[in-house]
Design a protein around this motif. Structure first.
Motif, mmCIF file in Angstrom:
data_model
loop_
_atom_site.group_PDB
_atom_site.id
_atom_site.type_symbol
_atom_site.label_atom_id
_atom_site.label_comp_id
_atom_site.label_asym_id
_atom_site.label_seq_id
_atom_site.Cartn_x
_atom_site.Cartn_y
_atom_site.Cartn_z
ATOM 1 N N ARG A 93 1.719 2.750 11.981
ATOM 2 C CA ARG A 93 2.369 1.528 12.467
ATOM 3 C C ARG A 93 3.835 1.490 12.039
ATOM 4 N N GLY A 95 7.680 -0.265 12.685
ATOM 5 C CA GLY A 95 8.476 -1.333 13.253
ATOM 6 C C GLY A 95 9.866 -0.819 13.583
ATOM 7 N N SER A 124 6.118 -1.587 16.845
ATOM 8 C CA SER A 124 6.328 -3.028 16.940
ATOM 9 C C SER A 124 7.832 -3.302 16.892
ATOM 10 N N ASP A 126 11.001 -6.011 16.458
ATOM 11 C CA ASP A 126 11.334 -7.327 15.909
ATOM 12 C C ASP A 126 12.697 -7.246 15.231
ATOM 13 N N ALA A 130 12.158 -9.863 9.831
ATOM 14 C CA ALA A 130 10.729 -9.975 10.118
ATOM 15 C C ALA A 130 10.014 -8.652 9.860
ATOM 16 N N GLU A 133 9.417 -8.231 6.141
ATOM 17 C CA GLU A 133 8.303 -9.087 5.709
ATOM 18 C C GLU A 133 6.957 -8.453 6.059
ATOM 19 N N ARG A 134 6.862 -7.861 7.228
ATOM 20 C CA ARG A 134 5.610 -7.233 7.648
ATOM 21 C C ARG A 134 5.322 -5.970 6.833
ATOM 22 N N SER A 137 3.791 -7.231 3.609
ATOM 23 C CA SER A 137 2.428 -7.743 3.786
ATOM 24 C C SER A 137 1.428 -6.640 4.083
ATOM 25 N N ALA A 139 1.356 -5.001 6.983
ATOM 26 C CA ALA A 139 1.099 -4.950 8.426
ATOM 27 C C ALA A 139 1.797 -3.773 9.094
ATOM 28 N N LEU A 140 2.783 -3.160 8.421
ATOM 29 C CA LEU A 140 3.484 -1.990 8.926
ATOM 30 C C LEU A 140 3.501 -0.905 7.856
#
Length: 297
Positions: A93, A95, A124, A126, A130, A133-134, A137, A139-140
């Motif tokens: 993943r 970003g 992804s 963005d 952002a 931040e991901r 967390s 998420a990436l």
């Protein structure tokens, strides 16, 4: 029970003796016997008929062996899947800032498909804040961002600057460069730029305010680079792009750069990773290298 007890039991069952298992496991015979006895105690079952040589499994022992082998195979698969040396698989993943999305989806994507066929790249898009931040967390796995500031990204995660390049003003190739030498004059036609949140737009807004020219006159507000280039090439407005991307499309799109002495923004491109990537480290190394080759230093 524990994995050491299961491994010892399976080894004894395979070689047929305590002595042979001890040699393979580099343990004493007494240690092997003790571990097998502990497993029998934990299970509440007798696993070997100790009156025979070689040792013969009891009915419970045969059932335990089948399950024990399955446990050890699963343990090996678990360890291999998370090892940095293992063949990467699953989803990676990444970003990307809006202006960098196409770069990530071109050479890095082709590289992953040819080198790591079992790995799927999920991109992804963005804004930089952002994306960071991901990353925090979980998420990436990594992110590629652009910053107009000189400092590093505001994150304790590992980050490497891939390059620094100028952001240029682009306009239609048939426009006279002598007529359009100031941001104030260009603002009379207007701008084809990304929505609020874009660093280039922020820099342009600040520069226009310094000249007393007011806010940017936005003709088209869009994320799509192709749409921006199409509108700019027709002379409907001016746009902003980093040098590396502008050079790749200038001749094909009938656009050219315009020099304004008081507006010389530079952008740094950063590659940021989350911690503890394991098997994903190798493909991320390749992506980072691929991006660094196409981004102007």
């Amino acid at each position: 029970m524990n994995l050491n007890e299961i491994l010892t039991f399976v080894t004894v069952a395979r070689v047929g003796s305590i002595q042979g298992a001890a040699r393979q496991l580099h343990m004493t015979q007494s240690a092997v016997s003790r571990l097998v006895q502990r497993l029998e105690l934990d299970l509440g079952a007798t696993l070997f008929d100790r009156q025979t040589k070689p040792l013969i499994l009891t009915h419970d022992g045969r059932v335990a062996l089948e399950h024990g082998q399955r446990v050890l195979r699963a343990t090996d698969a678990f360890s291999e899947a998370l090892s940095p040396a293992a063949a990467p698989s699953g989803v990676l993943r990444i970003g990307a800032a809006h202006v960098l999305a196409e770069l990530v989806a071109e050479r890095p994507l082709d590289l992953l498909r040819s080198t790591f066929p079992d790995l799927t790249l999920q991109i992804s898009i963005d804004w930089a804040g952002a994306l960071i931040e991901r990353l925090h967390s979980g998420a990436l796995d990594a992110a590629v961002i652009s910053l107009l500031t000189e400092g590093k990204p505001r994150s304790e995660l590992p980050a490497r600057r891939l390059g620094k390049e100028q952001v240029r003003i682009m306009g239609a190739a048939n426009l006279s460069p002598t007529r359009w030498r100031s941001l104030r004059a260009m603002n009379e036609i207007g701008w084809v730029i990304q929505p609020e949140g874009c660093g280039y737009r922020t820099a342009l807004t600040q520069a226009l305010e310094r000249e007393g020219a007011g806010p940017p006159k936005v003709i088209v507000e869009a994320f799509s680079k192709d749409l921006q280039l199409s509108v700019v090439a027709r002379g409907a407005g001016f746009g902003l792009l980093p040098v590396s991307q502008l050079n790749a499309v200038a001749g094909k799109r009938k656009i050219k750069t315009f020099h304004v002495p008081d507006f010389q923004p530079a952008v740094s491109t950063w590659f940021i990773r989350r911690l503890q990537l394991g098997r994903l480290s190798r493909p991320l190394d390749d992506i980072e290298q691929a991006l660094s080759l196409v981004i102007a230093k």
